[in-house]
Design an enzyme around this catalytic site. Structure first.
Site, PDB file in Angstrom:
ATOM      1  N   LYS A  66       8.274  -3.992  15.054  1.00 45.38           N
ATOM      2  CA  LYS A  66       8.724  -2.737  14.432  1.00 45.38           C
ATOM      3  C   LYS A  66       9.650  -1.976  15.382  1.00 45.38           C
ATOM      4  O   LYS A  66      10.617  -1.342  14.953  1.00 45.38           O
ATOM      5  CB  LYS A  66       7.525  -1.863  14.042  1.00 45.38           C
ATOM      6  CG  LYS A  66       6.645  -2.421  12.944  1.00 45.38           C
ATOM      7  CD  LYS A  66       7.342  -2.589  11.605  1.00 45.38           C
ATOM      8  CE  LYS A  66       7.635  -1.269  10.914  1.00 45.38           C
ATOM      9  NZ  LYS A  66       8.160  -1.483   9.536  1.00 45.38           N
TER      10      LYS A  66
ATOM     11  N   PHE B 167       0.826  -1.216   0.000  1.00 42.57           N
ATOM     12  CA  PHE B 167       0.000   0.000   0.000  1.00 42.57           C
ATOM     13  C   PHE B 167       0.865   1.274   0.000  1.00 42.57           C
ATOM     14  O   PHE B 167       0.819   2.076  -0.946  1.00 42.57           O
ATOM     15  CB  PHE B 167      -0.923  -0.074   1.222  1.00 42.57           C
ATOM     16  CG  PHE B 167      -1.677   1.178   1.547  1.00 42.57           C
ATOM     17  CD1 PHE B 167      -2.376   1.860   0.567  1.00 42.57           C
ATOM     18  CD2 PHE B 167      -1.702   1.660   2.852  1.00 42.57           C
ATOM     19  CE1 PHE B 167      -3.084   3.021   0.876  1.00 42.57           C
ATOM     20  CE2 PHE B 167      -2.409   2.801   3.171  1.00 42.57           C
ATOM     21  CZ  PHE B 167      -3.087   3.489   2.195  1.00 42.57           C
TER      22      PHE B 167
ATOM     23  N   ALA C 113       5.817  -4.529  18.499  1.00 44.09           N
ATOM     24  CA  ALA C 113       7.085  -4.948  19.129  1.00 44.09           C
ATOM     25  C   ALA C 113       8.118  -5.291  18.056  1.00 44.09           C
ATOM     26  O   ALA C 113       9.303  -4.965  18.203  1.00 44.09           O
ATOM     27  CB  ALA C 113       6.833  -6.150  20.038  1.00 44.09           C
TER      28      ALA C 113
ATOM     29  N   TYR D 167       3.017  -7.048  16.366  1.00 43.34           N
ATOM     30  CA  TYR D 167       3.415  -6.191  15.237  1.00 43.34           C
ATOM     31  C   TYR D 167       4.262  -5.018  15.713  1.00 43.34           C
ATOM     32  O   TYR D 167       5.365  -4.780  15.230  1.00 43.34           O
ATOM     33  CB  TYR D 167       2.171  -5.678  14.497  1.00 43.34           C
ATOM     34  CG  TYR D 167       2.457  -4.509  13.578  1.00 43.34           C
ATOM     35  CD1 TYR D 167       3.219  -4.683  12.429  1.00 43.34           C
ATOM     36  CD2 TYR D 167       1.980  -3.224  13.879  1.00 43.34           C
ATOM     37  CE1 TYR D 167       3.499  -3.597  11.593  1.00 43.34           C
ATOM     38  CE2 TYR D 167       2.255  -2.149  13.051  1.00 43.34           C
ATOM     39  CZ  TYR D 167       3.020  -2.340  11.912  1.00 43.34           C
ATOM     40  OH  TYR D 167       3.303  -1.277  11.094  1.00 43.34           O
TER      41      TYR D 167
ATOM     42  N   THR E 176       3.939 -11.026  -1.157  1.00 40.83           N
ATOM     43  CA  THR E 176       3.149 -11.797  -0.195  1.00 40.83           C
ATOM     44  C   THR E 176       1.665 -11.567  -0.467  1.00 40.83           C
ATOM     45  O   THR E 176       1.295 -10.845  -1.406  1.00 40.83           O
ATOM     46  CB  THR E 176       3.440 -11.339   1.254  1.00 40.83           C
ATOM     47  OG1 THR E 176       2.882 -10.027   1.434  1.00 40.83           O
ATOM     48  CG2 THR E 176       4.934 -11.337   1.559  1.00 40.83           C
TER      49      THR E 176
ATOM     50  N   ALA F 140       7.380  -5.293   5.072  1.00 40.30           N
ATOM     51  CA  ALA F 140       7.067  -5.751   6.426  1.00 40.30           C
ATOM     52  C   ALA F 140       5.753  -6.520   6.391  1.00 40.30           C
ATOM     53  O   ALA F 140       4.955  -6.367   5.467  1.00 40.30           O
ATOM     54  CB  ALA F 140       6.922  -4.560   7.376  1.00 40.30           C
TER      55      ALA F 140
ATOM     56  N   THR G 268       6.382   2.846  12.479  1.00 42.22           N
ATOM     57  CA  THR G 268       5.020   3.194  12.892  1.00 42.22           C
ATOM     58  C   THR G 268       5.001   3.917  14.232  1.00 42.22           C
ATOM     59  O   THR G 268       5.891   3.712  15.062  1.00 42.22           O
ATOM     60  CB  THR G 268       4.180   1.908  13.000  1.00 42.22           C
ATOM     61  OG1 THR G 268       2.939   2.202  13.624  1.00 42.22           O
ATOM     62  CG2 THR G 268       4.871   0.835  13.843  1.00 42.22           C
ATOM     63  N   ASP G 269       3.943   4.699  14.457  1.00 41.00           N
ATOM     64  CA  ASP G 269       3.777   5.331  15.780  1.00 41.00           C
ATOM     65  C   ASP G 269       3.349   4.306  16.833  1.00 41.00           C
ATOM     66  O   ASP G 269       3.362   4.602  18.025  1.00 41.00           O
ATOM     67  CB  ASP G 269       2.778   6.497  15.722  1.00 41.00           C
ATOM     68  CG  ASP G 269       1.369   6.085  15.316  1.00 41.00           C
ATOM     69  OD1 ASP G 269       1.142   4.911  14.963  1.00 41.00           O
ATOM     70  OD2 ASP G 269       0.476   6.964  15.350  1.00 41.00           O
ATOM     71  N   GLU G 270       2.976   3.086  16.379  1.00 42.89           N
ATOM     72  CA  GLU G 270       2.527   2.076  17.340  1.00 42.89           C
ATOM     73  C   GLU G 270       3.663   1.636  18.267  1.00 42.89           C
ATOM     74  O   GLU G 270       3.409   1.049  19.310  1.00 42.89           O
ATOM     75  CB  GLU G 270       1.904   0.881  16.609  1.00 42.89           C
ATOM     76  CG  GLU G 270       0.707   1.307  15.774  1.00 42.89           C
ATOM     77  CD  GLU G 270      -0.090   0.136  15.211  1.00 42.89           C
ATOM     78  OE1 GLU G 270      -0.093  -0.932  15.828  1.00 42.89           O
ATOM     79  OE2 GLU G 270      -0.700   0.320  14.149  1.00 42.89           O
TER      80      GLU G 270
END
Ligand SMILES: NC(=O)c1ccc[n+]([C@@H]2O[C@H](COP(=O)([O-])OP(=O)(O)OC[C@H]3O[C@@H](n4cnc5c(N)ncnc54)[C@H](O)[C@@H]3O)[C@@H](O)[C@H]2O)c1
Length: 350
Positions: free
Chosen positions: A161, A11, A159, A157, A34, A81, A130-132
């Site tokens: 990153k 994306f 963790a 996810y 993928t 990723a 990511t901001d996560e």
């Protein structure tokens, strides 16, 4: 200037590839293809003499060495990723392999190439994150993620990153590899794979199916239009200061419920239902385990230091996105048959 973009059939990566070719960069798109990939995403530039595609897996170090040797990039934008939080809850192993080991392989392949080339000026390894990684914020709007916020990832996810961000910084400190990093908020826009909230809502609405909202819909996300993000990424990759990270956000905080209602209103106007409103289809479903309450980015650094500006509000971006899905059924229809799409994933242990 030649860019090596990993994950360029996904994306965000494909938005970077399309914009970079449009701006005259040579682009090598390296992607394993993928379940989340789609070469139709780069079809608008696929015939350009500036564009090349390499099918390779970042878990395969030999394939990466070969790609660096063959294409000799000036800048690497690493986006490949596993990206879906719900899938990371059901099957974390792929996230560890691709996001951590894969990033390690990319760093080592880049380091070997950069050293052998005599450490050329201007070489950059840009890690897109990511901001996560920062965890969850309280409701107070004055509190936002900055580049100094401590890491506190909560999902497999995020963790994975966070781990890859740490590796990238370590390769800068230890080996002097010229790196830049960016951490962005939730993206949305054209070519979004139909397992993420916004395309799921648009496509379920068009099919007259329930619009699933996790929990009570009060979780807040900061929505970033993917083409604004691609513009920011090219800026960070080419102008970012070495070893520095940049937070990229849309300054568009909305609860999930507000967001879904806005999409319904746009659809009511553009493609009215036979009877009733699209919002009638909203259905609350079991929450995601460990669902972070709020993400919000303070983008002052990229604005002040690199001059980046947003081009759309979330209402404008959503309108463009809904129109794109209405006009591009041939793009999304085949993706509905891909593994896991349309199913509820990531509910965790019963
Ligand atoms: N989508 C978002 O809102 C968001 C927000 C913040 C950060 N990010 C980060 O941005 C990057 C891109 O996200 P996206 O939403 O475009 O993801 P995506 O899932 O749409 O695309 C990922 C791409 O990477 C490729 N890929 C996956 N594993 C690979 C492997 N082992 N080797 C080579 N290629 C592989 C896939 O084939 C796919 O084309 C990711 O690093 C993600 O963590 C995304």
């Amino acid at each position: 200037m030649k860019l090596l973009v990993t994950g360029g059939a996904g994306f965000i990566g494909s938005a970077v590839v399309r914009l970079a070719v449009e701006r005259g960069y040579q682009v090598v798109n390296l992607d394993a293809l993928t379940y989340a990939a789609n070469l139709a995403n780069v079809e608008p530039v696929a015939d350009s003499p500036l564009y090349a595609f390499v099918q390779a897996d970042i878990r395969d170090r030999g394939a990466l060495d070969a790609a660096f040797a063959a294409h000799r990039p000036d800048i690497v934008l690493h986006l490949a990723a596993e990206s879906h939080v719900d899938r990371s809850i059901d099957g974390p192993a792929d996230f560890i392999d691709t996001n951590i080991t894969g990033t390690f392989n990319m760093l080592e392949a880049a380091r070997k190439y950069w050293q052998a080339a005599g450490r050329p000026d201007g070489f950059r390894f840009h890690h897109v994150s990511t901001d996560e990684v920062f965890g969850s914020l309280p409701a107070d709007p004055a509190v936002q993620f900055t580049e100094a916020t401590a890491y506190d990832p909560r999902s497999p996810y995020s963790a994975s990153k966070a781990a890859s961000d740490h590796l990238v910084r370590a390769w800068f400190e230890t080996y002097g590899l010229p790196v830049v990093l960016s951490n962005c908020s939730n993206n949305y826009g054209p070519y979004h794979f139909p397992e993420k909230l916004i395309p799921v809502v648009i496509l379920n609405a068009l099919a007259g199916r329930p619009l699933p909202i996790y929990g009570d819909g009060s979780n807040i996300r900061d929505w970033l239009y993917v083409e604004d993000h691609a513009d920011a990424l090219l800026l960070v990759a080419t102008k970012g200061a070495m070893g520095r990270s940049y937070n990229i956000g849309g300054e568009n905080e909305r609860t999930n419920l507000q967001l879904v209602r806005t999409i319904c209103t746009i659809l009511d106007r553009l493609r009215p239902r036979g009877s009733g409103a699209y919002a009638d289809l909203i259905t609350f479903v079991a929450d995601r385990p460990g669902h972070d309450a709020r993400y919000a980015i303070n983008p002052s650094r990229i604005r002040d230091e690199l001059g980046w500006r947003l081009s759309v509000t979330v209402e404008e971006g959503l309108e463009r996105t809904v129109r794109w899905y209405l006009d591009n059924e041939a793009w999304w229809r085949p993706l509905l048959a891909r593994q896991g799409v349309g199913q509820r994933l990531g509910k965790g242990a019963p």
